[in-house]
Design an enzyme around this catalytic site. Structure first.
Site, short mmCIF file in Angstrom:
data_model
loop_
_atom_site.label_atom_id
_atom_site.label_comp_id
_atom_site.label_asym_id
_atom_site.label_seq_id
_atom_site.Cartn_x
_atom_site.Cartn_y
_atom_site.Cartn_z
N ASP A 335 7.17 -3.59 2.70
CA ASP A 335 7.49 -4.68 1.79
C ASP A 335 8.92 -4.50 1.27
O ASP A 335 9.32 -3.38 0.94
CB ASP A 335 6.49 -4.63 0.63
CG ASP A 335 6.63 -5.81 -0.30
OD1 ASP A 335 6.32 -6.94 0.12
OD2 ASP A 335 7.06 -5.61 -1.46
N GLU A 366 10.35 -6.33 5.74
CA GLU A 366 11.11 -7.48 5.28
C GLU A 366 12.54 -7.02 5.04
O GLU A 366 12.76 -6.20 4.14
CB GLU A 366 10.54 -8.00 3.97
CG GLU A 366 9.13 -8.55 4.04
CD GLU A 366 8.65 -9.01 2.66
OE1 GLU A 366 8.31 -10.18 2.53
OE2 GLU A 366 8.63 -8.19 1.73
#
Ligand code: CA
Length: 660
Positions: A335, A366
């Site tokens: 994340d 990400e």
């Protein structure tokens, strides 16, 4: 008490680094029949007391023991007996202030993670665990993003009542729609669909759901409390620390047995609250602070973990390795990877490669952050712009392809190539070859997708951007989106339910919306089975297209003769393999996003239609074509050429008859 900045200067000093960087890998509790050892890294503490309890909550303290200060800021205590099942926390005294803290290195905990538990991990292994193996990797990866609770919550899934929303639901076999014994749901459905990897949304212990609260409480879980402990609300008994561990292992074991690899969603970039176990045991060591004293908040969640600090990097690396070794996790989705540093990401990659073989464990994230972060020294953030510095087997979610296909995820009214935007053709063709034109080393660095848990579902985005379109047109565009990204290079990924037109009633970020909105509706999977079948066909076809599955640095050379016109893109793919066992040597792919049909010219003979806008299983039979072809509005056409078939067929095909 020192200010955050004063702490930061202290931690950056050579004196601190000399005295307090600990190399051992035994922090936390090690517990077995040969004894139990407690070790906490708390370099600034004046004293640490270990408190032992009979339970994971409540007033049941039975002993407090002063811990001994060892070298390198480590505090320790050891007992000769196996203390499995004993709960504990620490009283840490720093600069005259005492705080109570659970163990940041805990491997087990009580309800809501407030107290840690000593665990003899061998006692948590489910039956058959010693023989647990991930299935073979296969020719292509299809990652299916799932939330533990969403998966089995709805009665339509046909899961036993007591397992709904739990890890245990993944151990159920042959579940069917309302238990009708006919229509597959759950993992049977996923096996039919053909996906290879199940990506579990946060399943480490997070803080936003009360584990002792109502079963209807829901959160995505991007708010870590205990990084190395499974979340309790997904277990059948969050009060007993060993249960969640065993049940999570059962889930992974069952996923492996039923043919799936398991990817864990990890959120090392921030913690639920700044007042975490990190902060209580080593004030400000694990967090970033700007030079003006402002607390770094690049996560937009209140804090940023300082991945570049030695003991923090060590923590994250060891945590990843712990999940692979103890829980047999096969890959990680990081994340807000853009808040972590390149050096750490590459170090994790190397460590996984050394232990399990090159690229065997998937790693991607990400490549962005929500805001600026106060990364220290010369550390480099793992952002999209720095993809060239990351190992070729560290992937990033490709927002460029995502937004080019269906429109910006953040500007919800903006369309993309398929739903009416102009001038997207360049982005589309760049997406086909996984953006190797802009510094990406190889398609192995790209996660190709159009929907994830964040933002609107694909179906809702289509509704948002084309409010006047009828259901038939939206279905057509959903099929087009799928066929488009599944004919791009890169690793394929989609949100659970994308294949059955999942909706969240237009909501963009449903992280704390009711479970009733978030749950997977298995009835819808049946209602929209034609769309599901289209996805199935695409997945099965993709496996036979080595030219698109190729993840190597030279893969982009396979894409050639691209033609861009208004609302249309076509290209050829060199689909040959070294062993020559491919079914088609050349592919031709055409994307037509206009509302009118087009024609496309095929050069030479030996062509067959593999997939069109309504049928993704045409490849199962021969559909020979030649010359000028018709391509339907808002559709993708895939053709394959077999050289040995050249010139053999004059048969008039459906497509020939339809030729304009
Ligand atoms: Ca929790």
């Amino acid at each position: 008490m020192k200010t955050a900045l004063e702490w930061k200067r202290y931690y950056s000093s050579p004196e601190f680094k000399d005295r307090y960087l600990y190399n051992g890998n035994d922090l936390g509790v090690s517990c077995s029949d040969s004894g139990t050892s407690f070790k906490l890294w708390s370099p600034s503490a004046d004293s640490v007391t270990l408190n032992l309890y009979h339970g994971g909550s409540g007033q049941n303290l039975y002993k407090s023991i002063p811990m001994r200060k060892e070298e390198k800021g480590v505090w320790s205590w050891r007992a000769e007996e196996n203390m499995h099942g004993v709960y504990y926390d620490f009283t840490v005294e720093t600069e005259g202030e005492k705080v109570c803290s659970a163990d940041p290195y805990a491997k087990a905990c009580g309800v809501n993670g407030r107290r840690s538990m000593a665990v003899d991990l061998r006692r948590t292994d489910p039956e058959g665990w010693e023989n647990d193996r991930a299935p073979e990797k296969g020719t292509e990866q299809f990652i299916y993003e799932l939330h533990v609770k969403e998966f089995s919550w709805d009665a339509s899934g046909g899961f036993p009542e007591e397992y709904r929303g739990k890890y245990k639901a993944f151990t159920c076999r042959d579940t069917t729609l309302y238990n009708d014994g006919i229509h597959a749901t759950g993992l049977s459905y996923l096996r039919d669909l053909g996906v290879t990897h199940v990506q579990i949304m946060p399943a480490y212990d997070y803080g936003s759901v009360d584990e002792a609260g109502k079963d209807t409480e829901f959160n995505w879980g991007y708010d870590p409390v205990n990084y190395n402990v499974p979340e309790g609300s997904y277990s059948t008994d969050p009060e007993h620390g060993e249960v969640r561990i065993r049940e999570m292992k059962e889930m992974i074991h069952s996923l492996h047995e039923q043919g799936f690899r398991v990817i864990m969603d990890v959120v090392y970039n921030h913690t639920y609250v700044l007042d975490s176990w990190f902060q209580r045991t080593a004030p400000w060591y694990f967090y970033r602070v700007f030079d003006n004293g402002r607390i770094s908040n690049g996560s937009a969640c209140g804090n940023d973990v300082a991945s570049e600090r030695e003991m923090c990097a060590k923590y994250i690396l060891e945590s990843v390795l712990y999940w692979t070794e103890e829980y047999h996790v096969d890959g990680f989705r990081f994340d807000l990877m853009g808040l972590l540093d390149v050096e750490l990401m590459n170090r994790i990659r190397r460590a996984l490669d050394e232990r399990y073989g090159k690229g065997e464990k998937l790693m991607f994230g990400e490549p962005w952050a929500a805001d600026a972060t106060a990364m220290e020294g010369d550390a480099v953030p793992a952002l999209k712009a720095n993809i060239g510095l990351l190992d070729e087997n560290i992937g990033m979610f490709c927002d460029d392809t995502r937004d080019a296909v269906k429109g910006s995820a953040l500007k919800i009214h903006k369309p993309g190539f398929i739903n009416g935007a102009e001038d997207k053709e360049d982005d589309i063709i760049n997406g086909v070859s996984a953006w190797t034109v802009s510094g990406v080393k190889a398609p192995s660095q790209i996660i190709t997708y159009v929907s994830a848990h964040d933002n609107q579902t694909l179906w809702d985005k289509l509704t948002e951007t084309l409010p006047e379109a009828d259901e038939e047109e939206r279905m057509r565009l959903n099929r087009m989106a799928a066929a488009l990204y599944m004919t791009c290079q890169g690793t394929l990924f989609f949100l659970s339910g994308e294949e059955f037109a999942r909706t969240k009633d237009g909501m963009e970020d449903s992280f704390n919306a009711p479970i009733a909105l978030n749950r997977l509706d298995w009835e819808k999977a049946w209602e929209n089975r034609e769309l599901v079948e289209y996805y199935k066909g695409l997945i099965a076809l993709r496996r036979q297209l080595p030219g698109l599955c190729d993840k190597s640095a030279k893969a982009s050379e396979r894409i050639h003769d691209a033609v861009k016109e208004e609302n249309a893109v076509s290209f050829l793919v060199d689909n040959r393999t070294k062993d020559g066992r491919e079914r088609w040597q050349t592919l031709k792919v055409v994307y037509n996003s206009s509302r009118t049909p087009r024609t496309v010219d095929l050069e030479g003979d030996g062509w067959s239609i593999l997939c069109d806008g309504t049928d993704s299983r045409l490849w199962e039979k021969e559909h020979p074509v030649r010359g000028k072809l018709y391509i339907a509005p808002q559709s993708v056409l895939v053709m394959g050429r077999t050289e040995e078939d050249m010139g053999q067929s004059d048969e008039e095909s459906v497509w020939r008859k339809q030729a304009v």
